[in-house]
Structures are given as C-alpha cells and as structure tokens.
Design an enzyme around this catalytic site. Structure first.
Site, mmCIF file in Angstrom:
data_model
loop_
_atom_site.group_PDB
_atom_site.id
_atom_site.type_symbol
_atom_site.label_atom_id
_atom_site.label_comp_id
_atom_site.label_asym_id
_atom_site.label_seq_id
_atom_site.Cartn_x
_atom_site.Cartn_y
_atom_site.Cartn_z
ATOM 1 N N SER A 594 0.847 -1.197 0.000
ATOM 2 C CA SER A 594 0.000 0.000 0.000
ATOM 3 C C SER A 594 0.882 1.247 0.000
ATOM 4 C CB SER A 594 -0.962 -0.040 1.196
ATOM 5 O OG SER A 594 -1.976 0.920 1.058
ATOM 6 N N ASP A 669 -9.433 -4.530 -5.833
ATOM 7 C CA ASP A 669 -9.017 -3.588 -4.788
ATOM 8 C C ASP A 669 -9.839 -2.313 -4.924
ATOM 9 O OD1 ASP A 669 -7.705 -1.871 -3.054
ATOM 10 O OD2 ASP A 669 -5.716 -2.660 -3.536
ATOM 11 N N HIS A 701 -7.750 -5.255 -1.370
ATOM 12 C CA HIS A 701 -6.492 -4.633 -0.957
ATOM 13 C C HIS A 701 -5.660 -5.557 -0.065
ATOM 14 C CE1 HIS A 701 -3.889 -1.192 -0.676
ATOM 15 N NE2 HIS A 701 -3.983 -1.107 0.629
#
Length: 729
Positions: A594, A669, A701
């Site tokens: 991320s 995601d 995600h």
C-alpha cells in the site's frame, strides 16, 4: 507477583528458544495458523461494571451464545442467549445490547460491503420472555436501539426506517435514497474508508429525535471494477469514488422528530464552500447535538452545538493547523456538558477539558510525548484513563490522571505494549501486554492502582512450541538520518557472524502517523522475516519522517510533498547500512504494501545507486489516482499543488529503474485501484524497463482468501532468493 513470574518465564523460555533449537520456520506454518496467539474473546462490559458479556462459538454444536462472566472470579455466571434455543436462528454472528440490557440485536447472514460496512438479517431478542422479533425481512444496515429500547432505527436501500417493537409498525423516515445518488444515514465510500465510520445517524438521549447525515453522490465520479468470478461472463462493480481534486458528496445534516414526524435541515451561521461532517454526537442535553465540520483542505475543524428545537447553532471550538487537523472519537461529555477533547495544538497529542460553551478549563496532560488512546472519564473518582508513549515512542502504557491534571498514575507495569479494556464503572480493566519476547498476556487489574487481581490468559503453549525453532531477536535502536534520530529494528540470522557479509531487506510502511517500529508481539510478517533470517538475510525496519508518536512537527513535515522526505530517509538509511562491515552493499532491497508499496517503488527508482531490488504490493503509483479525503489531507488539492503530486509519484520516475522489481496487485481492490499498477506497468513498458509482476483475480487490498496469501509470500520469497539472496551460502 504471579503475572511477573509468567512474564519472567516467557522471557526465559524465549531466550532458550533463541539458543537451543534449530527447527526452521516454513511459509506454510506462517499462513496456516501454526503461530497464531490465543486471544481474549471480544467482550462487552455490562452496565453494573461487575460483569461482562462474551460472544462464544461452540465448535461441536456449531452454535453461538452470549455468556455473562464475573470480573472478579472470571467465572461464567449465565448464558444470556444460545442459538440452540432459538428455532428461527441456526447461529448469530454479532450482538448489541439495548441501554437497559433487556434486549439484544442479533446479527446473522452478514456480508461485507466495503471495509467496515455490512448487510445482514437482524433480530431483537428479549432476555426476559426469550421472544425473537425480526427487524426486517430484507438485509439491512446498522440497526440501532432507541435509548429506551422500544424502537430500532436502521437503513435499507439508502433510506432510514424506524420499527416500533411493541406494535411491529415500521415508519420510513426518508424516501429519496437511491444507489449511487442519495444516501441517508449511512456514509459514502470515502467517509467509510477515511473517517472510519458507517452509521451516520444518532438517537438523542430522550429517543424522540434522530440526527442524520445525507450524502448527495450525484456528481461524484464513478469507478468500475471487473469481477471475474467463475461464470462465463464477468460482472462489474460500479461505485462512487472521488479521486483527489474531484467532486465529493454534498453533505447535509438533518433532524427527524418522532413526535411531529417532521424533518429539519441544519443550518450553521458560517459559510462553507466545500466541507465534511466527519462526526456527530448528541450531548447530554436531549436537544443539543454536537457536529464536527471540517473544511475540504482539512486544516480547519469546527465543533458546533446545534439546538434541534430552535434549529440554531453555536460555534464552540475551532481548531486550525498549517497542515491538517486529525479527526478523533475522543469527544466526551460530562454531566454538566463540559467536555473532554484531544488535540495536537501544543505540538503533541494531549487531553483538554473545555466548558460547555467552549472555554478552556485546563490542559489535562502535557509533555513532549503523545496520548495514543483515550479510554474514558470516571465521574466518581474524577479520573481520566488513557494510553501514552511517555515511556518511549515504541512502547505503550496505561495511565490515569485527575481531571485537573494532577495525581497521575502509571497503571501498567511492564515495558512493551499495554492496552486496557475498562469495565463500565471503571472498577476494573483487562490489560493486554506484549513485547517482542512475550506474546499477549491478559490480566485483570484494579483501575485505581493498576494492581493485578489475577492472570486471565497467556500464550505459554505458543512459547513452548516456539522453543523448538531457531529464532532471532529483534534489536531496537535509533539511526541518525537527515538530522533526526529514527526508530529502527534489525533482525539478524541467529548464527550471525560479524565477519561475514549479508544481504539486507528493508521493510517500511511510512504513511503519515503510522508506526512499524513498535515493542509488541510478532505478526505474520515478523515470522516471514524470521524465515528469511534463517536463510541468511538481515531484515531492517526504520520509521522515517512523517510517521507517528514523536510529535506533530515530525509527523507533518511531509505535508504537501508525500514521498519526498520519507524516500530521502529510507535511501539515506540504506546508504548508512551499506557502510556496515557485515552488510553486502551490493545486495540491499526494500519492500512494502500500500503506502509501503508506493515507497518501495520510489526508493528503487530514486535510490537506484543503493537498492538492488524492490517489491511493491498494492501500491499507489500516482496520488492523482487516490481518494480525496486521505490524499488532500496530506498533500493538499492537486489543482493547487501539482508538483507535490507529480514530483514524488513512482509513475513519473520509471526511467530511473535499474534494479529488479516485483509489482503485485489484486484486481478487486476498491481502495488502491489496480489502475495504479496498470498505469505503472504501461509506463515501464514504454520506458523499455524489464520487471516482474503478479495479478490476483478478484482479490481486494488485503490479497487473501484460500491459498492466496501463501502463494503471494512464496512468490515474494522466491523473488528475493533469485535477486537478493543469490550469493547466500
């Protein structure tokens, strides 16, 4: 004393496992739960403060129950409800009490919508007569008892409804709800993700009014994701997602009066061009609602008190910051409607006490350290309970202090991470303690002194199991980088030889206010690092500028330039590590997920003279692709700060790639869209740069489910071994 013996035993056992055994950790063990810790079931303190309820699952009967336990004895007192005794329910998955605890809302068939939101079937169970009432035939959201427990408000298809439990009559409060257009009482995607709440309606204390937020998403751009599934044709999920600089939902605040069945729109006497309402909360006065209004730049936060009868508003508190103001859940109203508030206005996050008209009574906590959690205020003892980093930014301790800021007491005892769950009357708290050598230990403690009444649960069995493995110890230190002493941990192979040269893998997240260098028990990634250390890697983690718990200036220095100072710190740290005699400076890699994937990509591109390889999982590759609330809070608007968006986005630095690069993303995601990876891939291709990548179909995600997480970590491990560990003997 018992607890100290347990912790001492844990430490001795851990040291033993460091020196005596040679079993190797496998990836399969990490992801099949072999090293999972025993934890306390989620509990709810009963109103009497002497008992608590726990949700229990009986594996043998496949049934669920809510059981009541006594704090002092920790023994079960009674079973309040058991699904085996309810014909209409095979099981339930969650529960909430009415205020008087005579009824429960039981949840079943819950399915996730986004990160926090769910749809489900819900029932009201009456404890006294053991009757069950279905709230609605359809799947609904956020059912909530009125204060007297006679009604339940909920949301169905973006409209608010109220059910009268005695008559079964349901009243529809709003009628204009429509998917991807109008939402009443439930937050939109970006509020849920970034302000971390779903239910956007609140009962007042008398139960005769409901305040709610209405979201008009009409002008918010839509985002679509293909879902491949197993059918012949894929489907598509379409939802409103405001990317940085684009239109947000238009929000408005309303009151519904159950007596008159009328709705009012709240007006405040300040002109807001573009704003958020990230929190609403009724005061102890049944007619006065508090509401946070936050400007779009998020550097001005106003606290309003709104009279629902007069529909008039008073500005009680206004916070401003040159960068941004954080929104919290710490607002607490005392009996006289004075209130507790937390703020970074003196440079560190601290607790403040204000009068009911917003005058500062006193700053309760002060010092060059941060309050990290606010637990509550006990009127009887006049004490506030909180968690802080007074004992070092990598540790957490539990404290109490008088409302006037005097007579502070440290309630936790051991160095590491302590977290408290208090009983409703603040008589007791259950403390969870861990550090890098001790897995979670749960104890029952006196709230007045912190004295341990008795141990509840430890993880000696896990420690005994780990004594068979060849593990390394995390070494905490600081590293001086760009004028700052940055927190760091290092994990070396257990057979480390300072005369040898080792490859180094750096891990970081680096997002604003985050922390990875913390004195707490190991997570799954830590066991992966142990696996890598056993193969001959050194693992290093450094929290650079922009991370949390070291003051507002340290955290907010990255404002407007996300990825600039954070990347500079990781590159500079890597260059320092490269000078260590036992580090092979030709084999230094970095990875992250991320924000960490955004960072690792940037570090490989911009630090191509020090980093040989990088792995980026679900990375942001251009801040122009990410949502309004998060991105603009830390980077401003792209229309006003284009350089801050573009100068530090990996997508604009692909020509600098020289090392080995693995890029990973899930196609479903909804947070960091796979668009980020696809656009970076295209840029790399056009720059004629070779790289490796992996796409996980229909994974969000978190990239998990079935064999997915194990597959991912095998891929990453193989990539490391091929490109960083190729010389390991």
């Amino acid at each position: 004393m018992k607890y100290l013996q347990i912790s001492f035993y844990a430490c001795v056992l851990f040291v033993t496992c460091l020196t005596a055994q040679n079993k190797q950790i496998t990836l399969e063990e990490i992801w099949n739960g072999t090293f999972r810790t025993e934890r306390m079931d989620v509990l709810h303190s009963m109103a009497n403060g002497q008992q608590y309820s726990v949700f229990n699952f009986n594996r043998s009967t496949r049934s669920t129950s809510v059981d009541i336990y006594d704090y002092k004895t920790l023994e079960k007192v009674e079973t309040l409800v058991d699904s085996r005794e309810i014909d209409e329910l095979d099981y339930f998955t969650n529960y909430t009490f009415s205020k008087d605890e005579s009824k429960l809302i039981l949840a079943t068939n819950e399915t996730s919508v986004y990160r926090h939101s769910v749809l489900g079937n819900y029932f009201v169970y009456n404890v006294d007569d053991k009757t069950l009432i279905s709230i609605a035939d359809e799947k609904i959201q956020e059912p909530t008892f009125s204060p007297d427990g006679t009604k339940v408000a909920y949301v169905y298809k973006n409209n608010i409804y109220i059910k009268e439990l005695s008559t079964g009559v349901t009243t529809q409060v709003t009628t204009d709800g429509e998917k991807n257009k109008i939402i009443n009482g439930i937050t939109d995607w970006v509020y849920e993700e970034e302000f971390a709440f779903v239910r956007a309606f609140e009962w007042n204390t008398d139960g005769d009014k409901i305040a709610f937020i209405r979201f008009d998403e009409t002008n918010v751009p839509e985002f679509s994701m293909d879902l491949y599934g197993e059918s012949l044709y894929p489907t598509q999920q379409v939802f409103k997602y405001p990317k940085a600089g684009e239109a947000n939902s238009l929000v408005s605040l309303h009151f519904y009066d159950l007596t008159t069945k009328g709705t009012k729109t709240v007006k405040v006497n300040k002109s807001y061009n573009d704003f958020y309402i990230p929190r609403i909360k009724w005061t102890n006065n049944a007619n006065i609602l508090s509401a946070h209004y936050l400007n779009r730049k998020q550097n001005e936060l106003d606290l309003w008190f709104i009279d629902a009868e007069e529909n008039s508003a008073s500005l009680v508190l206004a916070e401003t910051d040159k960068a941004y103001v954080d929104v919290t859940d710490n607002l607490t109203f005392l009996e006289d409607n004075s209130f507790i508030w937390t703020s970074e206005k003196d440079g560190y996050n601290h607790i403040y006490h204000y009068s009911n008209n917003g005058d500062l009574i006193n700053q309760v906590t002060t010092g060059n350290w941060e309050v990290t959690a606010y637990y509550g205020y006990d009127e009887k003892s006049d004490r506030i309970f909180y968690q802080s980093v007074e004992n070092g930014s990598i540790n957490r301790d539990v404290y109490s202090v008088k409302l006037n800021g005097r007579s502070k007491k440290r309630l936790s005892q051991l160095e590491g991470t302590n977290h408290a769950e208090f009983s409703a009357d603040f008589s007791f708290f259950i403390n969870t303690f861990s550090n890098t050598k001790t897995p979670p230990v749960y104890t029952l403690n006196k709230a007045t002194t912190g004295e341990i009444i008795k141990p509840i649960k430890d993880n000696k069995a896990l420690l005994q199991q780990l004594s068979n493995y060849n593990l390394s110890e995390k070494e905490f230190s600081t590293i001086s980088v760009n004028g700052n002493d940055l927190n760091m941990w290092m994990l070396k192979p257990s057979n480390f030889d300072a005369n040898k040269s080792y490859p180094v893998l750096m891990f970081q997240y680096s997002g604003p206010g985050s922390q990875q260098v913390a004195n707490q028990w190991l997570n799954a990634n830590d066991f992966w690092y142990q696996h890598l250390a056993q193969q001959g890697y050194i693992i290093v983690c450094i929290d650079g500028r922009g991370t949390g718990f070291k003051g507002a200036d340290f955290k907010k220095v990255t404002y407007g330039q996300l990825g600039k100072y954070e990347v500079e710190d990781q590159i500079a740290a890597a260059k320092q590590l490269a000078e260590l005699s036992f580090v092979d400076k030709t084999r230094i890699g970095i990875w992250g997920w991320s924000y960490g994937g955004f960072m690792s990509s940037n570090c490989l591109f911009k630090g191509n003279d020090v980093f040989k390889m990088a792995i980026a999982v679900a990375p942001v590759t251009s801040w122009r692709f990410y949502d309004t609330v998060y991105t603009e809070r830390y980077n401003g608007l792209p229309q006003e700060n284009p350089e801050g968006y573009d100068d530090n986005s990996p997508i604009n630095h692909v020509e600098k790639l020289r090392g080995d690069f693995l890029l990973v993303h899930g196609t479903a995601d909804d947070n960091v869209h796979v668009q980020n990876t696809m656009r970076l891939v295209e840029s790399l291709i056009q720059a004629d740069k070779q790289f490796d990548w992996a796409i996980y179909p229909d994974k969000n995600h978190g990239i998990y489910g079935g064999n997915t997480r194990l597959h991912l970590y095998k891929k990453m491990t193989n990539f490391l071994n091929e490109n960083l560990g190729d010389k390991i003997k």
